[in-house]
Design a protein around this motif. Structure first.
Motif, PDB file in Angstrom:
ATOM      1  N   ALA A  49      45.486  40.138  40.281  1.00 44.64           N
ATOM      2  CA  ALA A  49      44.587  39.379  41.244  1.00 44.64           C
ATOM      3  C   ALA A  49      43.518  38.736  40.257  1.00 44.64           C
ATOM      4  O   ALA A  49      43.407  37.581  40.609  1.00 44.64           O
ATOM      5  CB  ALA A  49      43.843  40.411  42.145  1.00 44.64           C
ATOM      6  N   TYR A  50      42.803  39.632  39.486  1.00 41.24           N
ATOM      7  CA  TYR A  50      42.055  38.844  38.340  1.00 41.24           C
ATOM      8  C   TYR A  50      42.728  37.683  37.594  1.00 41.24           C
ATOM      9  O   TYR A  50      41.871  36.548  37.472  1.00 41.24           O
ATOM     10  CB  TYR A  50      41.541  39.778  37.387  1.00 41.24           C
ATOM     11  N   GLU A  53      43.126  34.775  40.033  1.00 40.07           N
ATOM     12  CA  GLU A  53      41.663  34.024  40.239  1.00 40.07           C
ATOM     13  C   GLU A  53      41.438  33.158  39.050  1.00 40.07           C
ATOM     14  O   GLU A  53      40.838  32.050  39.229  1.00 40.07           O
ATOM     15  CB  GLU A  53      40.922  35.278  40.461  1.00 40.07           C
ATOM     16  N   THR A  54      41.740  33.915  37.961  1.00 39.62           N
ATOM     17  CA  THR A  54      41.513  32.957  36.552  1.00 39.62           C
ATOM     18  C   THR A  54      42.070  31.824  36.610  1.00 39.62           C
ATOM     19  O   THR A  54      41.619  30.771  36.220  1.00 39.62           O
ATOM     20  CB  THR A  54      41.531  33.836  35.241  1.00 39.62           C
ATOM     21  N   MET A  56      43.629  30.113  38.710  1.00 35.04           N
ATOM     22  CA  MET A  56      43.268  29.027  39.896  1.00 35.04           C
ATOM     23  C   MET A  56      41.811  28.520  39.549  1.00 35.04           C
ATOM     24  O   MET A  56      41.595  27.373  39.699  1.00 35.04           O
ATOM     25  CB  MET A  56      43.166  29.782  41.453  1.00 35.04           C
ATOM     26  N   ALA A  57      40.821  29.364  39.112  1.00 33.70           N
ATOM     27  CA  ALA A  57      39.864  28.636  38.575  1.00 33.70           C
ATOM     28  C   ALA A  57      39.847  27.547  37.557  1.00 33.70           C
ATOM     29  O   ALA A  57      39.130  26.688  37.449  1.00 33.70           O
ATOM     30  CB  ALA A  57      38.756  29.815  38.117  1.00 33.70           C
ATOM     31  N   ARG A  71      34.839  29.825  39.422  1.00 30.74           N
ATOM     32  CA  ARG A  71      35.323  31.364  39.772  1.00 30.74           C
ATOM     33  C   ARG A  71      34.673  31.648  41.288  1.00 30.74           C
ATOM     34  O   ARG A  71      35.134  32.312  42.169  1.00 30.74           O
ATOM     35  CB  ARG A  71      35.063  32.237  38.792  1.00 30.74           C
ATOM     36  N   SER A  72      33.375  31.334  41.245  1.00 29.49           N
ATOM     37  CA  SER A  72      32.649  31.351  42.494  1.00 29.49           C
ATOM     38  C   SER A  72      33.198  30.893  43.592  1.00 29.49           C
ATOM     39  O   SER A  72      33.272  31.593  44.704  1.00 29.49           O
ATOM     40  CB  SER A  72      31.182  31.190  42.314  1.00 29.49           C
ATOM     41  N   ILE A  74      36.472  30.006  44.226  1.00 26.43           N
ATOM     42  CA  ILE A  74      37.657  30.871  44.407  1.00 26.43           C
ATOM     43  C   ILE A  74      37.346  31.988  45.126  1.00 26.43           C
ATOM     44  O   ILE A  74      38.280  32.186  46.192  1.00 26.43           O
ATOM     45  CB  ILE A  74      38.346  30.982  42.973  1.00 26.43           C
ATOM     46  N   ARG A  75      36.375  32.762  44.792  1.00 16.06           N
ATOM     47  CA  ARG A  75      36.075  33.921  45.458  1.00 16.06           C
ATOM     48  C   ARG A  75      35.819  33.587  47.016  1.00 16.06           C
ATOM     49  O   ARG A  75      36.041  34.581  47.750  1.00 16.06           O
ATOM     50  CB  ARG A  75      35.051  34.742  44.520  1.00 16.06           C
ATOM     51  N   TYR A  78      38.831  32.997  48.819  1.00 12.56           N
ATOM     52  CA  TYR A  78      39.569  34.292  49.105  1.00 12.56           C
ATOM     53  C   TYR A  78      38.830  35.104  50.248  1.00 12.56           C
ATOM     54  O   TYR A  78      39.515  35.675  51.067  1.00 12.56           O
ATOM     55  CB  TYR A  78      39.688  34.990  47.693  1.00 12.56           C
ATOM     56  N   SER A  79      37.608  34.966  50.241  1.00 17.28           N
ATOM     57  CA  SER A  79      36.917  35.896  51.054  1.00 17.28           C
ATOM     58  C   SER A  79      36.592  35.244  52.402  1.00 17.28           C
ATOM     59  O   SER A  79      36.309  35.939  53.571  1.00 17.28           O
ATOM     60  CB  SER A  79      35.530  36.371  50.828  1.00 17.28           C
TER      61      SER A  79
END
Length: 92
Positions: A49-50, A53-54, A56-57, A71-72, A74-75, A78-79
């Motif tokens: 997952a990390y 995320e990286t 995609m960021a 990254r913020s 993307i998070r 996701y949430s």
């Protein structure tokens, strides 16, 4: 006398195995390996997952005015809740 005791302790220490294999442990000292397997599986999922995320960021950094916030963003995506059935957000 103290020197002899010290030498005896050093000799005993040399004869002790540095590593103990799982099958050499007493039954009451053995730990549940299924917990280790579960932890390993969850850690693997977290790593995947990390990395996703990286990746995609890194893709969206180029289009952002402030790349440090990629990254913020993307998070937050996701949430957030999303309707995955239709592009307009209506599920009908």
């Amino acid at each position: 006398e103290l020197q002899q005791k010290k030498d005896d302790i050093i000799e005993k220490k040399k004869s002790v195995d540095k590593k103990i294999t799982f099958n050499k442990l007493d039954e009451n000292q053995r730990f549940d390996t299924s917990l280790n397997d579960k932890k390993f599986f969850l850690d693997t999922i977290k790593i995947i997952a990390y990395r996703a995320e990286t990746a995609m960021a890194n893709l969206i950094k180029k289009q952002m005015s402030n790349p440090e916030q990629a990254r913020s963003l993307i998070r937050r995506i996701y949430s957030s809740d999303a309707d995955s059935f239709s592009p307009s957000g209506n599920s009908s």
